[in-house]
Design a protein around this motif. Structure first.
Motif, PDB file in Angstrom:
ATOM      1  N   ASN A 113       0.897  -1.413   0.035  1.00  0.00           N
ATOM      2  CA  ASN A 113      -0.219   0.074   0.012  1.00  0.00           C
ATOM      3  C   ASN A 113       0.839   1.191   0.080  1.00  0.00           C
ATOM      4  O   ASN A 113       0.544   2.307   0.674  1.00  0.00           O
ATOM      5  CB  ASN A 113      -1.039  -0.127   1.197  1.00  0.00           C
ATOM      6  N   VAL A 118       0.918   3.773  -1.647  1.00  0.00           N
ATOM      7  CA  VAL A 118      -0.026   4.543  -2.743  1.00  0.00           C
ATOM      8  C   VAL A 118       0.203   5.697  -3.043  1.00  0.00           C
ATOM      9  O   VAL A 118      -0.082   6.103  -4.222  1.00  0.00           O
ATOM     10  CB  VAL A 118      -1.503   4.504  -1.992  1.00  0.00           C
ATOM     11  N   ALA A 119       1.177   6.338  -2.572  1.00  0.00           N
ATOM     12  CA  ALA A 119       1.544   7.812  -3.061  1.00  0.00           C
ATOM     13  C   ALA A 119       2.670   7.659  -3.917  1.00  0.00           C
ATOM     14  O   ALA A 119       3.435   8.747  -4.487  1.00  0.00           O
ATOM     15  CB  ALA A 119       1.870   8.649  -1.973  1.00  0.00           C
ATOM     16  N   TRP A 178       3.527   2.334  -7.522  1.00  0.00           N
ATOM     17  CA  TRP A 178       1.966   2.086  -7.372  1.00  0.00           C
ATOM     18  C   TRP A 178       1.279   2.705  -8.524  1.00  0.00           C
ATOM     19  O   TRP A 178       0.465   1.649  -9.049  1.00  0.00           O
ATOM     20  CB  TRP A 178       1.586   2.712  -5.889  1.00  0.00           C
ATOM     21  N   ARG A 187       4.802   9.984  -6.486  1.00  0.00           N
ATOM     22  CA  ARG A 187       4.309  10.255  -7.831  1.00  0.00           C
ATOM     23  C   ARG A 187       4.699  11.603  -8.176  1.00  0.00           C
ATOM     24  O   ARG A 187       4.826  11.636  -9.546  1.00  0.00           O
ATOM     25  CB  ARG A 187       2.788   9.730  -7.442  1.00  0.00           C
ATOM     26  N   VAL A 241      -3.744   9.008   1.794  1.00  0.00           N
ATOM     27  CA  VAL A 241      -3.160   9.553   0.618  1.00  0.00           C
ATOM     28  C   VAL A 241      -3.993   9.214  -0.469  1.00  0.00           C
ATOM     29  O   VAL A 241      -4.001   9.807  -1.807  1.00  0.00           O
ATOM     30  CB  VAL A 241      -1.910   9.338   0.528  1.00  0.00           C
ATOM     31  N   ALA A 242      -4.882   8.040  -0.507  1.00  0.00           N
ATOM     32  CA  ALA A 242      -5.658   7.433  -1.559  1.00  0.00           C
ATOM     33  C   ALA A 242      -6.890   7.951  -1.575  1.00  0.00           C
ATOM     34  O   ALA A 242      -7.843   7.743  -2.448  1.00  0.00           O
ATOM     35  CB  ALA A 242      -5.626   6.038  -1.375  1.00  0.00           C
ATOM     36  N   ARG A 255      -8.285   3.161   2.147  1.00  0.00           N
ATOM     37  CA  ARG A 255      -7.142   2.403   2.511  1.00  0.00           C
ATOM     38  C   ARG A 255      -7.571   1.045   2.074  1.00  0.00           C
ATOM     39  O   ARG A 255      -6.533   0.048   1.879  1.00  0.00           O
ATOM     40  CB  ARG A 255      -7.099   2.452   4.208  1.00  0.00           C
ATOM     41  N   PRO A 315      -8.043   0.810  -2.318  1.00  0.00           N
ATOM     42  CA  PRO A 315      -7.071   2.205  -2.763  1.00  0.00           C
ATOM     43  C   PRO A 315      -7.320   2.277  -4.326  1.00  0.00           C
ATOM     44  O   PRO A 315      -7.247   3.357  -4.781  1.00  0.00           O
ATOM     45  CB  PRO A 315      -5.724   1.860  -2.359  1.00  0.00           C
ATOM     46  N   GLU A 316      -7.534   1.113  -4.946  1.00  0.00           N
ATOM     47  CA  GLU A 316      -7.879   0.898  -6.397  1.00  0.00           C
ATOM     48  C   GLU A 316      -9.166   0.290  -6.582  1.00  0.00           C
ATOM     49  O   GLU A 316      -9.404  -0.602  -5.830  1.00  0.00           O
ATOM     50  CB  GLU A 316      -6.927   0.477  -7.216  1.00  0.00           C
ATOM     51  N   SER A 332      -7.730  -4.385   0.489  1.00  0.00           N
ATOM     52  CA  SER A 332      -6.274  -4.735   1.147  1.00  0.00           C
ATOM     53  C   SER A 332      -6.684  -5.349   2.499  1.00  0.00           C
ATOM     54  O   SER A 332      -7.241  -4.770   3.163  1.00  0.00           O
ATOM     55  CB  SER A 332      -5.728  -3.185   1.420  1.00  0.00           C
ATOM     56  N   MET A 392      -4.969  -3.600   5.380  1.00  0.00           N
ATOM     57  CA  MET A 392      -5.873  -2.548   6.098  1.00  0.00           C
ATOM     58  C   MET A 392      -7.032  -3.268   6.585  1.00  0.00           C
ATOM     59  O   MET A 392      -7.428  -2.518   8.007  1.00  0.00           O
ATOM     60  CB  MET A 392      -6.075  -1.676   4.855  1.00  0.00           C
TER      61      MET A 392
END
Lengths: 437, 437
Positions: free
Chosen positions: A50, A52-53, A57, A145, B52-53, B104, B107-108, B113, B116
């Motif tokens: 994770n 994710v930033a 990713w 990113r 962040v996501a 979390r 996230p996509e 996850s 999480m």
């Protein structure tokens, strides 16, 4: 706190001492120098999950992508790092190499997370609590990113941005770090270029990076380990400058902290007359060996040998064990890389990665003692080696290959994240525990 | 495991029993029903940090943005939740309300996850270990960035996506949850619309959402608590349908788990002849009160009263204490909202938020006992109230207002994250500990 520079120099001197080497031979033991670092290595993005930033990713989850699968939860080490360190300690290691995730620490440009710096501080403290020296990589391929969306290392502004990150991280963390590594395999793209990838792979990568730029609303999206071929040389100039500046920034915070970088290195062997070996070394390692001369140590990461004729590389000898890529598993390659790295740089060598990607752990179990025996011979002949980190402590996310490729001393259940030792873990651990072959 | 439904029904019956109410009066004590839930509330995005996501993180860090500042590390509760629960336990509470971060967990789109979900499972287990009932909100405003980039709740596909998330979360977590809340203040935009925001605020929000859509390469970017005015009514239709379907999905995993939603509610008072109060109630609460009739409980979140004349709202009476917005702090408003919520729905009421945004903790310390005394009177008169969660356990990120606005029973140092109790924490904790005023 231990004066690590003294330890480092002493260790190197011991290894290089003919008297001690002779003593070893007389007593018949195969002791490594006192304080030799026995570690296992991981990298944030490959084990944490994770992230994710990060640029990776984003690329993994993009359409189109060249990644076989996304990293998802990886080995869930963001939560389970205490278990990972327990494993390292449990098999008898005295060092653990891991990396900081820049994307967690600076998820937006200029926005630094104390919470995430605290996370890595807890890891450093957790390593010390277990008697493990924390070997910390500041950049293991991944970047935020936003950084990749600026063109990443193709953009000269990258240098100052990386230095600022290193300064912030060092101010928070340098106190407890044993050895700092600025970059992991910054020459990885030169290595990949030398492999002569099929044009459709390069085209697929170009399409992925173009889509990443489009989705980011910028002109160019470039990752350290995923870039278009025409950008590689310019990136190297910025990366070498960034290593030097980042080292200075870290040293400004703690002058006695040993700082280096880790290079992807082969055991490059010359075969026959007019071998292209020396030219290939220049191509693969660029200016990095020169840069290392000014460093406290150089990290060597070795997996294979290259046998260079006058035209190119020889294929693997028939009958040799092979890794997941079909490349030869050749135990003496580590010693060959270590010898050349020291010869070319004059600085102490730290084997920051060595291992094999295979689902057959007997290959790994055989490789480790054989490779270490050859490395010990190199040390006995005068090459100062301060430590060895096996790649990897646990199975993890192997970039474009995804989870199919297994490098771990321990397996990880993808559903429960339960770690299970492979036989090679005990074999390596026994050597580390007795500090002798 | 405790049969919570029994407990709930028993508690409600006790509160509603005239005999018991009479007994209380005779003995002179002011006991709340046995098993009454005394909690404090937080929400993931507001306390965890580095979400962040999520859609909110993206909007906070966008240019232009209507957010005063980004959430950054928030209160660092993603790491420090055990400390938060220790605080709740320490002052004598028996419940803790927190939320799951969908961004979390997914996230996509379609990428869930386990790591999480495990994180929130540890929180639920951590609550039980401290004798705190976990009150879990499945959606507290925030959603994944990909979800908002599809148009969020303006898109009818949102319903199935939210239901899938609730199903996954319930399968992993429902076992340990005490009470489940699908949505936190799904009527927040109807409340904001009724405030008649200045046109420049609405224009700034429109510009922010347009840029978010452009940066996402989609036609529309909409968050639950940040949307254009013309979308609000359509969103409500989808949200109410999503609540019903999500409740069914959670019940399908664990039929005896009490499930409801939490509504932003005022104490709406009619002033004079032809007050527009009833029309305003319809405008503020839409179809939510009808939806609650089929639920196990209804969550009431109250901060203020509205005094409705025939034209509009009266200003705060002169001399009244005011909150950070200059609105009156009126202790009986909670009881007023609770009475109406029960009258309109017939179901037990759970006060899932109540508190005051102020830097003057004496206002909070005075408000809590006064508001609870009025609420107790409502209970004594037959309104079944099963619990009270103060907003908030700790100071945190107050959305567009950033960190300037303080709702916590405890302050949080922004650099060290050290929590410090305010006097109001002990005052509230004493009431909770003795289960009596």
């Amino acid at each position: 706190m231990l004066d690590r520079r003294t330890l480092l120099v002493t260790g190197a001197a011991m290894a290089a001492s003919p008297a001690l080497a002779a003593a070893d031979k007389i007593s018949g033991n195969e002791n490594f120098p006192r304080g030799f670092l026995w570690g296992a290595a991981t990298a944030g993005h490959q084990v944490e999950g994770n992230n994710v930033a990060s640029d990776q990713w984003f690329l993994e989850n993009l359409k189109p992508t060249i990644y076989a699968e996304p990293s998802r939860d990886a080995s869930n080490s963001f939560a389970l790092w205490p278990q990972d360190m327990d494993l390292a300690k449990g098999i008898g290691l005295n060092a653990y190499r891991f990396s900081l995730e820049w994307a967690r620490i600076e998820p937006e440009q200029g926005l630094f997370s104390v919470a995430m710096l605290d996370h890595y501080k807890r890891m450093i403290q957790g390593a010390h609590a277990r008697g493990l020296k924390p070997i910390v990589t500041f950049n293991h391929f991944t970047a935020p990113r936003w950084f990749a969306a600026m063109g990443g290392w193709t953009n000269a502004a990258a240098i100052d941005l990386f230095v600022r990150f290193c300064d912030k991280a060092a101010r928070h963390l340098a106190d407890g770090i044993s050895h700092a590594i600025t970059f992991n395999e910054p020459n990885i793209l030169m290595v990949l270029r030398s492999v002569v990838l099929p044009p459709q792979v390069l085209e697929a990568q170009k399409a992925m990076l173009a889509e990443a730029a489009r989705r980011s609303g910028t002109a160019k999206f470039t990752a350290l380990n995923a870039a278009n071929m025409e950008d590689i040389d310019a990136m190297q100039v910025n990366l070498i400058a960034a290593h030097k500046a980042a080292k200075a920034a870290i040293k400004a915070v703690r002058s006695d902290l040993p700082v280096g970088f880790s290079l992807s290195m082969f055991d490059d062997q010359a075969v026959g007359k007019n071998s292209i070996r020396d030219a290939k070394r220049k191509e693969l390692y660029g200016g990095w060996l020169d840069a290392a001369r000014a460093d406290d140590f150089m990290g060597v990461q070795n997996y294979e040998r290259n046998m260079w004729t006058d035209k190119g590389k020889l294929p693997a000898p028939k009958g040799a064990p092979v890794n997941y890529m079909g490349a030869e598993v050749y135990a003496p390659s580590l010693a060959g890389a270590v010898r050349y790295a020291h010869e070319a740089t004059g600085v102490p060598i730290f084997v920051t990665e060595h291992g094999v990607g295979t689902t057959d752990d007997t290959i790994r179990a055989n490789l480790i003692p054989a490779a270490l025996a050859e490395m010990k011979r190199a040390m006995d002949s005068g090459v100062p080696v301060i430590g060895y980190c096996h790649w990897s402590l646990i199975d993890n996310f192997e970039w474009v290959f995804g989870y199919r490729v297994k490098f771990g001393l321990h397996s990880v259940d993808p559903a429960t994240f339960v770690r299970t030792a492979k036989p090679s873990a005990a074999i390596y651990g026994a050597i580390a525990s007795r500090n002798a072959l």
